[in-house]
Design a protein around this motif. Sequence first.
Motif, short mmCIF file in Angstrom:
data_model
loop_
_atom_site.label_atom_id
_atom_site.label_comp_id
_atom_site.label_asym_id
_atom_site.label_seq_id
_atom_site.Cartn_x
_atom_site.Cartn_y
_atom_site.Cartn_z
N PHE A 283 10.35 -18.11 -6.12
CA PHE A 283 11.12 -18.51 -7.30
C PHE A 283 12.49 -19.11 -6.97
N THR A 284 12.77 -19.31 -5.69
CA THR A 284 13.95 -20.09 -5.31
C THR A 284 13.57 -21.41 -4.65
N HIS A 285 12.42 -21.45 -3.99
CA HIS A 285 12.05 -22.65 -3.24
C HIS A 285 11.51 -23.76 -4.13
N ILE A 286 10.77 -23.41 -5.16
CA ILE A 286 10.21 -24.45 -6.04
C ILE A 286 11.30 -25.28 -6.72
N PRO A 287 12.29 -24.66 -7.37
CA PRO A 287 13.33 -25.50 -7.99
C PRO A 287 14.14 -26.30 -6.98
#
Length: 339
Positions: A283-287
Amino acid sequence: MDDRLRLYAAALLRALATGLVGVVLGLHLLARGFAPSAIGLVLSAGLVGATLAALVVSFAGDRFGRRRALMALALLGGAGGLVVALTAAPTLAILAAALGMLNGMGRDRGAALVLEQAMLPATGADAERTRRFAWYNLMQDLGHALGGLAGGLPALLHGVGGPSEGAALQGAMLGYAGLLLATLPLYAGLSSRLEAADARLRPALAPGSVHILVRICALFALDSLAGGFIGATLMALFLHARFGADAATIAALFFVARLANAASHLFAAWLAGRIGLVNTMVFTHIPSSLLLATITVAPDFTTAAVLLLLREGLVEMDVPTRQSYVMAVVRPGERTFAA
C-alpha cells in the motif's frame, strides 16, 4: 566501534558514492566525449557487473567469508571508479564499469548489500530486526542525499571561476572511488560472529524457503525491471533535456528526494508494526509507481520536482520491510542466498 555501527558507516559511505555518481556519471561521460549510446552501455555494463557479483556472493560469499568478500568488493569498486574517471576510451570504460560494478542508478544495490543484509540480523535481537533494517536504510538514504547534493559541486566550482566543468566532474568521479575504498577498514574490523555458521558452497534450502523465495524474487525482479528504466543518471539527463535543469539544480532536488526516502524508512518500521510487513510493502509502492508515471507529462520543472518528491516519499518504504520479511522467513544459514 561495534559491528552494527560498522555496517551502518559502510552503508553510509557507499551510499555517498552512489548518490554522487548518480548525478555526475552521465555528465562526466558527456564531457569526456562519449556518445549517448556509449553512456548507455557503460550504465548497463555496471549493472551487469553488479548482478553477476550478487550472484557470486549468493552462492560463494559465505564460503569465501563475508568480511573478505566485502573487502574485495570495495577494492574492485574503487578500482573501477578510478578507471572510468581517467579514461576517454569507451571500451575501457565499459569493461571497468562491469568489473567495478559501477552503479549509476543513484541507489545502492549490489553484492555488498546482499552480504550486509545477511549479517545485520546477527547484530541484535529478532524483535528489533525491522527497526535495525530501517536505520540501515536510513543511513543509505542520508548518504544518497548528501552524495546527490555533492553532485552539484562541479557546476558550482566552475561557476565561481574554479576548474573547468570537465575537470570538476572528473574530480567528483575520483571522489566516488575514494569513498568506496574508505569502506575497507570498516569491513576489516568486523567480528567473526557475523560469518555464516554453515559456509557451504550451495546452501541447502528448506522446501518452504524455496517456495517463498521463488515467488518473492519474481515479484522483486518485475519491480527492478521497471526501475531499471529510471535510474538516477537517466532521470538527471531527462530533467536536463526536458526542462533545461543544470547539475546544481538536479543535485539539490536529489538531495531533498533522498531525505524523503530516509524519513520514510522509520515511518515504514512504525507502520509495519501496525498493519504488517506485506501490507506496508503493497500500500505504499503502488501509489509511488503511479506518481512516477505522471512526471513524464509534467508541464514544467517545478511540477515535475513536486511529483518526484511525493514519489520518493513512498517508493522506499517497501525496502526495510521486505528485507526484514525475507530474513524472517528463512533460516539463518539461508540468509546470504536469500538476500
